[in-house]
Design an enzyme around this catalytic site. Structure first.
Site, PDB file in Angstrom:
ATOM      1  CE  LYS A 225     121.116 -37.343 -36.735  1.00  0.00           C
ATOM      2  NZ  LYS A 225     122.221 -36.535 -37.250  1.00  0.00           N
TER       3      LYS A 225
ATOM      4  CG  HIS B 121     128.282 -34.411 -40.449  1.00  0.00           C
ATOM      5  ND1 HIS B 121     127.763 -35.689 -40.386  1.00  0.00           N
ATOM      6  CD2 HIS B 121     127.219 -33.565 -40.365  1.00  0.00           C
ATOM      7  CE1 HIS B 121     126.439 -35.616 -40.277  1.00  0.00           C
ATOM      8  NE2 HIS B 121     126.089 -34.346 -40.261  1.00  0.00           N
TER       9      HIS B 121
ATOM     10  CG  HIS C 288     117.938 -36.431 -40.843  1.00  0.00           C
ATOM     11  ND1 HIS C 288     119.002 -35.740 -41.393  1.00  0.00           N
ATOM     12  CD2 HIS C 288     116.944 -36.397 -41.766  1.00  0.00           C
ATOM     13  CE1 HIS C 288     118.650 -35.303 -42.599  1.00  0.00           C
ATOM     14  NE2 HIS C 288     117.404 -35.696 -42.845  1.00  0.00           N
TER      15      HIS C 288
ATOM     16  CG  HIS D 154     119.291 -30.880 -39.392  1.00  0.00           C
ATOM     17  ND1 HIS D 154     118.118 -31.602 -39.480  1.00  0.00           N
ATOM     18  CD2 HIS D 154     120.294 -31.779 -39.573  1.00  0.00           C
ATOM     19  CE1 HIS D 154     118.397 -32.871 -39.688  1.00  0.00           C
ATOM     20  NE2 HIS D 154     119.704 -33.003 -39.751  1.00  0.00           N
TER      21      HIS D 154
ATOM     22  CG  ASP E 238     123.760 -30.897 -40.726  1.00  0.00           C
ATOM     23  OD1 ASP E 238     124.537 -31.863 -40.578  1.00  0.00           O
ATOM     24  OD2 ASP E 238     122.850 -30.880 -41.572  1.00  0.00           O
TER      25      ASP E 238
ATOM     26  CG  HIS F 145     124.221 -31.765 -36.304  1.00  0.00           C
ATOM     27  ND1 HIS F 145     122.916 -32.181 -36.469  1.00  0.00           N
ATOM     28  CD2 HIS F 145     124.915 -32.380 -37.303  1.00  0.00           C
ATOM     29  CE1 HIS F 145     122.832 -32.983 -37.515  1.00  0.00           C
ATOM     30  NE2 HIS F 145     124.039 -33.107 -38.042  1.00  0.00           N
TER      31      HIS F 145
END
Length: 374
Positions: free
Chosen positions: A109, A25, A146, A184, A257, A23
């Site tokens: 996702k 970004h 999420h 998460h 994350d 995970h």
């Protein structure tokens, strides 16, 4: 063979199979450049699709985004990018087939619309994408979720628990063959969903949710660099997460994350959600696992469980973690600005990571020998 936690804690060096981060970004444009040029400790990144201005909603966009990231790699960077698709109300089953056939898209996702950063184009009602999810189950394409409700009447600290009860449990009952990753996890309800979910339900846990509760965010003044979504919760939920990693569940694995934002976008009137940990995350996990008596479970959590759940081969090379005192940098370059990491400026006395080669777990082998000799 098993070696005790006590022996591992007495060692100054630790070798583990090279880990993966499921995970991450990486952003886009100038901000992406400074991140992508770093040769990481990790072998594989599962790359999140909520980039601006155009989220990665199609395979063609995923291919283009992957090329943009790889164009900025240093020559010796062997990082493998596992791309994801951003689901919307308009995603089609045909796009899922194309994703599966692409060889570069490893998951889709699910962002509830408005739940987090750059999620405005997400799904407004999960039933809008049931045909897509059925196709994903058929093709064994994992779904990363999420897990937060977006109804403004629901308290922000209760949104994950509500989502588990009203969305995840019914979804799993309706589509038991769909491979679900609850990303998460922050609550005991999320932990229970994963632990009781069976072979097709997995979950990732971040370093910040293992280290901090909401007091660290709010007491004595708001700390913007601890603000993330899902938000930090009560101590009882943090303890549930720690108990989960100590359990050694094979369906829980590393997903940082890590979500960078320029310093000025965090330290402002309406700060962005996201904690940045990527350049020190394996060190943070090592510190957490050691402090909680489960350093012997770090390798499985960081390097094996995620690969197994996604049906990927385990990495064949290793990293070495050396126990030492070191200071976390105050910031890192981020496009035209800087990004502030977790624990910025703090002195840590934990394992620091560096890349190694395809060697065996020599420290663990020595540890095992010592255990067997006793």
């Amino acid at each position: 063979l098993f070696c005790s936690q006590d022996y591992l804690m007495s060692a100054t060096r630790l070798r583990i199979r090279r880990p993966d981060d499921f995970h991450v970004h990486l952003r886009d444009g100038k901000s992406m450049v400074s991140l992508a040029r770093v040769n990481p400790v990790y072998k594989r990144f599962l790359v999140m699709p909520n980039v601006m201005p155009n989220p990665i909603t199609t395979v063609d966009r995923a291919i283009a985004y992957k090329k943009r990231i790889e164009a900025e790699f240093a020559p010796d960077n062997d990082l493998q990018l596992l791309m994801t698709l951003y689901l919307t109300d308009h995603t089609t089953p045909e796009e899922i087939v194309k994703a599966k056939e692409s060889g570069i898209v490893y998951a889709c996702k699910y962002y509830p619309a408005g739940a987090t950063t750059n999620s405005e184009n997400g799904v407004t009602d999960i039933h809008n994408v049931y045909d897509v999810l059925k196709k994903m189950a058929e093709l064994k394409m994992p779904l990363c979720i999420h897990g937060e409700a977006t109804d403004p009447s629901i308290d922000i600290f209760d949104r994950e628990a509500y989502f588990v009860e009203h969305t995840l449990i019914p979804l799993h009952a309706d589509l038991p063959d769909l491979k679900i990753i609850m990303e998460h996890i922050t609550t005991k309800q999320g932990v229970e969903f994963v632990l009781n979910g069976g072979e097709n339900v997995g979950g990732t846990i971040t370093p910040q949710h293992l280290m901090y509760n909401r007091n660290q965010l709010l007491v004595g003044g708001i700390k913007p660099h601890f603000y993330c979504l899902p938000i930090l919760k009560r101590e009882e939920h943090r303890q549930a997460l720690l108990a989960a990693v100590r359990s050694g569940c094979k369906r829980l694995f590393l997903g940082t994350d890590s979500a960078p934002h320029a310093k000025e976008r965090k330290e402002c009137e309406k700060g962005c959600a996201g904690c940045f940990s990527e350049f020190l995350s394996i060190e943070l996990y090592a510190e957490i696992f050691e402090a909680n008596g489960c350093l012997d479970k770090l390798e499985a959590f960081a390097s094996e469980n995620g690969a197994d759940f996604y049906g990927l081969p385990r990495n064949e090379d290793f990293i070495e973690l050396e126990k030492k005192e070191w200071t976390v940098p105050e910031n890192y370059t981020f496009g035209d600005s800087v990004v502030v990491p977790l624990k910025a400026g703090e002195v840590l006395k934990t394992y620091g990571g560096k890349s190694s080669g395809p060697e065996p777990l020599m420290e663990l082998h020595r540890a095992l020998s010592a255990c067997l000799d006793k």
